[in-house]
Scaffold this motif. Sequence first.
Motif, PDB file in Angstrom:
ATOM      1  N   GLY A 188      33.874  66.272  15.267  1.00  0.00           N
ATOM      2  CA  GLY A 188      33.285  65.333  14.322  1.00  0.00           C
ATOM      3  C   GLY A 188      31.820  65.699  14.177  1.00  0.00           C
ATOM      4  N   ASN A 189      30.958  64.696  13.971  1.00  0.00           N
ATOM      5  CA  ASN A 189      29.521  64.993  14.012  1.00  0.00           C
ATOM      6  C   ASN A 189      29.119  65.362  15.430  1.00  0.00           C
ATOM      7  N   GLY A 190      29.752  64.719  16.423  1.00  0.00           N
ATOM      8  CA  GLY A 190      29.702  65.167  17.811  1.00  0.00           C
ATOM      9  C   GLY A 190      30.986  65.921  18.094  1.00  0.00           C
ATOM     10  N   CYS A 191      30.884  67.013  18.821  1.00  0.00           N
ATOM     11  CA  CYS A 191      32.053  67.882  19.032  1.00  0.00           C
ATOM     12  C   CYS A 191      32.177  68.272  20.494  1.00  0.00           C
ATOM     13  N   SER A 192      33.417  68.355  20.953  1.00  0.00           N
ATOM     14  CA  SER A 192      33.676  68.935  22.267  1.00  0.00           C
ATOM     15  C   SER A 192      35.130  69.364  22.336  1.00  0.00           C
ATOM     16  N   LEU A 193      35.443  70.142  23.354  1.00  0.00           N
ATOM     17  CA  LEU A 193      36.808  70.550  23.658  1.00  0.00           C
ATOM     18  C   LEU A 193      37.139  70.078  25.057  1.00  0.00           C
ATOM     19  N   CYS A 194      38.409  69.761  25.285  1.00  0.00           N
ATOM     20  CA  CYS A 194      38.839  69.299  26.600  1.00  0.00           C
ATOM     21  C   CYS A 194      40.118  70.025  26.994  1.00  0.00           C
ATOM     22  N   ALA A 195      40.161  70.513  28.220  1.00  0.00           N
ATOM     23  CA  ALA A 195      41.371  71.096  28.795  1.00  0.00           C
ATOM     24  C   ALA A 195      42.154  69.984  29.474  1.00  0.00           C
ATOM     25  N   VAL A 196      43.376  69.737  28.999  1.00  0.00           N
ATOM     26  CA  VAL A 196      44.225  68.668  29.523  1.00  0.00           C
ATOM     27  C   VAL A 196      45.479  69.288  30.124  1.00  0.00           C
ATOM     28  N   LYS A 197      45.793  68.899  31.341  1.00  0.00           N
ATOM     29  CA  LYS A 197      46.996  69.388  32.016  1.00  0.00           C
ATOM     30  C   LYS A 197      47.694  68.208  32.668  1.00  0.00           C
ATOM     31  N   ASN A 198      48.999  68.076  32.435  1.00  0.00           N
ATOM     32  CA  ASN A 198      49.750  66.928  32.944  1.00  0.00           C
ATOM     33  C   ASN A 198      49.117  65.607  32.511  1.00  0.00           C
ATOM     34  N   GLY A 199      48.550  65.602  31.290  1.00  0.00           N
ATOM     35  CA  GLY A 199      47.969  64.388  30.745  1.00  0.00           C
ATOM     36  C   GLY A 199      46.617  64.006  31.316  1.00  0.00           C
ATOM     37  N   ARG A 200      46.004  64.900  32.108  1.00  0.00           N
ATOM     38  CA  ARG A 200      44.722  64.595  32.746  1.00  0.00           C
ATOM     39  C   ARG A 200      43.668  65.621  32.354  1.00  0.00           C
ATOM     40  N   SER A 201      42.426  65.181  32.267  1.00  0.00           N
ATOM     41  CA  SER A 201      41.328  66.089  31.960  1.00  0.00           C
ATOM     42  C   SER A 201      41.061  67.011  33.143  1.00  0.00           C
ATOM     43  N   ILE A 202      41.027  68.321  32.861  1.00  0.00           N
ATOM     44  CA  ILE A 202      40.756  69.321  33.889  1.00  0.00           C
ATOM     45  C   ILE A 202      39.332  69.846  33.772  1.00  0.00           C
ATOM     46  N   ASP A 203      38.866  69.997  32.524  1.00  0.00           N
ATOM     47  CA  ASP A 203      37.509  70.479  32.265  1.00  0.00           C
ATOM     48  C   ASP A 203      37.167  70.148  30.825  1.00  0.00           C
ATOM     49  N   SER A 204      35.875  70.168  30.505  1.00  0.00           N
ATOM     50  CA  SER A 204      35.422  69.843  29.158  1.00  0.00           C
ATOM     51  C   SER A 204      34.162  70.624  28.853  1.00  0.00           C
ATOM     52  N   THR A 205      33.884  70.822  27.558  1.00  0.00           N
ATOM     53  CA  THR A 205      32.707  71.605  27.187  1.00  0.00           C
ATOM     54  C   THR A 205      31.412  70.816  27.322  1.00  0.00           C
ATOM     55  N   MET A 206      31.458  69.487  27.165  1.00  0.00           N
ATOM     56  CA  MET A 206      30.255  68.689  27.398  1.00  0.00           C
ATOM     57  C   MET A 206      30.076  68.484  28.892  1.00  0.00           C
ATOM     58  N   SER A 207      28.845  68.187  29.325  1.00  0.00           N
ATOM     59  CA  SER A 207      28.653  68.092  30.772  1.00  0.00           C
ATOM     60  C   SER A 207      27.726  66.953  31.166  1.00  0.00           C
ATOM     61  N   PHE A 208      26.517  67.241  31.628  1.00  0.00           N
ATOM     62  CA  PHE A 208      25.601  66.215  32.132  1.00  0.00           C
ATOM     63  C   PHE A 208      25.205  65.242  31.025  1.00  0.00           C
ATOM     64  N   THR A 209      24.991  65.767  29.833  1.00  0.00           N
ATOM     65  CA  THR A 209      24.698  64.951  28.659  1.00  0.00           C
ATOM     66  C   THR A 209      25.604  65.396  27.520  1.00  0.00           C
ATOM     67  N   ALA A 210      25.501  64.704  26.403  1.00  0.00           N
ATOM     68  CA  ALA A 210      26.311  65.040  25.233  1.00  0.00           C
ATOM     69  C   ALA A 210      25.680  66.149  24.398  1.00  0.00           C
ATOM     70  N   LEU A 211      24.758  66.920  24.988  1.00  0.00           N
ATOM     71  CA  LEU A 211      24.139  68.050  24.301  1.00  0.00           C
ATOM     72  C   LEU A 211      24.877  69.360  24.547  1.00  0.00           C
ATOM     73  N   ASP A 212      25.680  69.425  25.587  1.00  0.00           N
ATOM     74  CA  ASP A 212      26.245  70.701  26.039  1.00  0.00           C
ATOM     75  C   ASP A 212      27.497  71.063  25.250  1.00  0.00           C
ATOM     76  N   GLY A 213      27.911  72.330  25.373  1.00  0.00           N
ATOM     77  CA  GLY A 213      29.185  72.765  24.824  1.00  0.00           C
ATOM     78  C   GLY A 213      29.061  73.485  23.501  1.00  0.00           C
ATOM     79  N   ILE A 214      29.893  73.082  22.540  1.00  0.00           N
ATOM     80  CA  ILE A 214      29.916  73.736  21.230  1.00  0.00           C
ATOM     81  C   ILE A 214      28.896  73.095  20.296  1.00  0.00           C
ATOM     82  N   PRO A 215      28.444  73.816  19.262  1.00  0.00           N
ATOM     83  CA  PRO A 215      27.492  73.225  18.309  1.00  0.00           C
ATOM     84  C   PRO A 215      28.090  71.994  17.636  1.00  0.00           C
ATOM     85  N   MET A 216      27.208  71.080  17.243  1.00  0.00           N
ATOM     86  CA  MET A 216      27.617  69.838  16.598  1.00  0.00           C
ATOM     87  C   MET A 216      26.834  69.656  15.311  1.00  0.00           C
TER      88      MET A 216
END
Length: 397
Positions: free
Chosen positions: A214-242
């Motif tokens: 969206g205007n804010g963007c991220s990706l999440c790795a989900v396994k067995n219905g649970r979050s394993i890792d994500s592109t955002m981290s300490f703040t909502a600035l990290d990961g892919i461009p938004m």
Amino acid sequence: MQRLILAVNAGSSSIKFQAFAADHASLERRVAGQLDGIGSQPRLVIKTGAGDILKEQSFATGEIASVEAAEELIGIWLLGADGARAVGGPLDAVGHRVVHGGPEFAGPAAIDDGVLARITALTHLAPLHQPKNLAPIHAWRRRQPNLPQVACFDTAFHRGHGELADRFAIPDALYREGVRRYGFHGLSYEFIAQRLRDVAPEIADGRVIVAHLGNGCSLCAVKNGRSIDSTMSFTALDGIPMGTRPGAIDPGIVLYLLREKGMDAAAIERFLYHECGLKGLSGISNDVRVLEASADPMARLALDHFVYRIAKEMGALAAVLGGIDALVFTAGIGENGAALRREIVAAGAWLGLGLDDAANQARALDISGKGASARCLVIPTDEERMIARHTYATLWP
């Protein structure tokens, strides 16, 4: 016993809300509304649960200049005769999206003075979002002090990450203080993980990358219905461009801005949250639709960079998952951006992804190409429904 629950999702320039009749077995949407364009060209649309328009109103530029003003307008309607009639009676509770729960909140929390103080103390970790999330909480406390309210945290879905995924390579003392990878958009990812059990149960327990774009963007790795890792981290600035945020950048750039450009912390914060991303790179707009319609080569560069960085992060999450069984697109760009979906899937062909062009143009649920070993799905997210579920379960377990 059925309860009437209002779910509030306040962002930086919009407020979405839905009212539900809820019990232990079901949620019935009574009202759905959105006031967007806050501070620029505000527009309010309120519909019944069946999609019929109850109220539609546009406002003059700047007439609704803040989230607080927007929330007040919505609150007046909800507590008036038209709102009460549409909802079906007085509210029993209000649930709120709160972006940052810090290290303390691993699940929804009923809001009292202590919880509110602890949420407020986390504002420095989400300065763009947390104040907007807090505004409706304060407003409903003023209006109806005895009305139960629940905070539903975007970080909570990611709290089950392993320590390897959550740590930065920094001294342990900082990790103990809470400097760690949290991840965001958790209410959206949690809804998609649950929705997969209905629409694609054969992959619901598999290895899935969810792209919340969206205007804010991220990706999440989900396994067995649970979050394993994500592109955002300490703040909502990290990961892919938004839209206006850069995503991951070399920390040395911040030092460069301090030393060479003479920017202080406040100026850097504004720069990173408001002047980067698609807007900063293109010099034109943070709106993908505007960039796709533009002949300016910088608009094309911004979109190509966006796809490149998404593809790069997909590879990293696929490595964490050990391969993928599906890619799910959701949120505004993910649900509506057929051209970008096509480019992202093409960049991920090495992961077994393929696209059916007709299904993609039609925004079908399953847009997978024939012979693809990994599925491609488009699933609309519903954070408000997730908020209502959490609110009911917290107050009436």
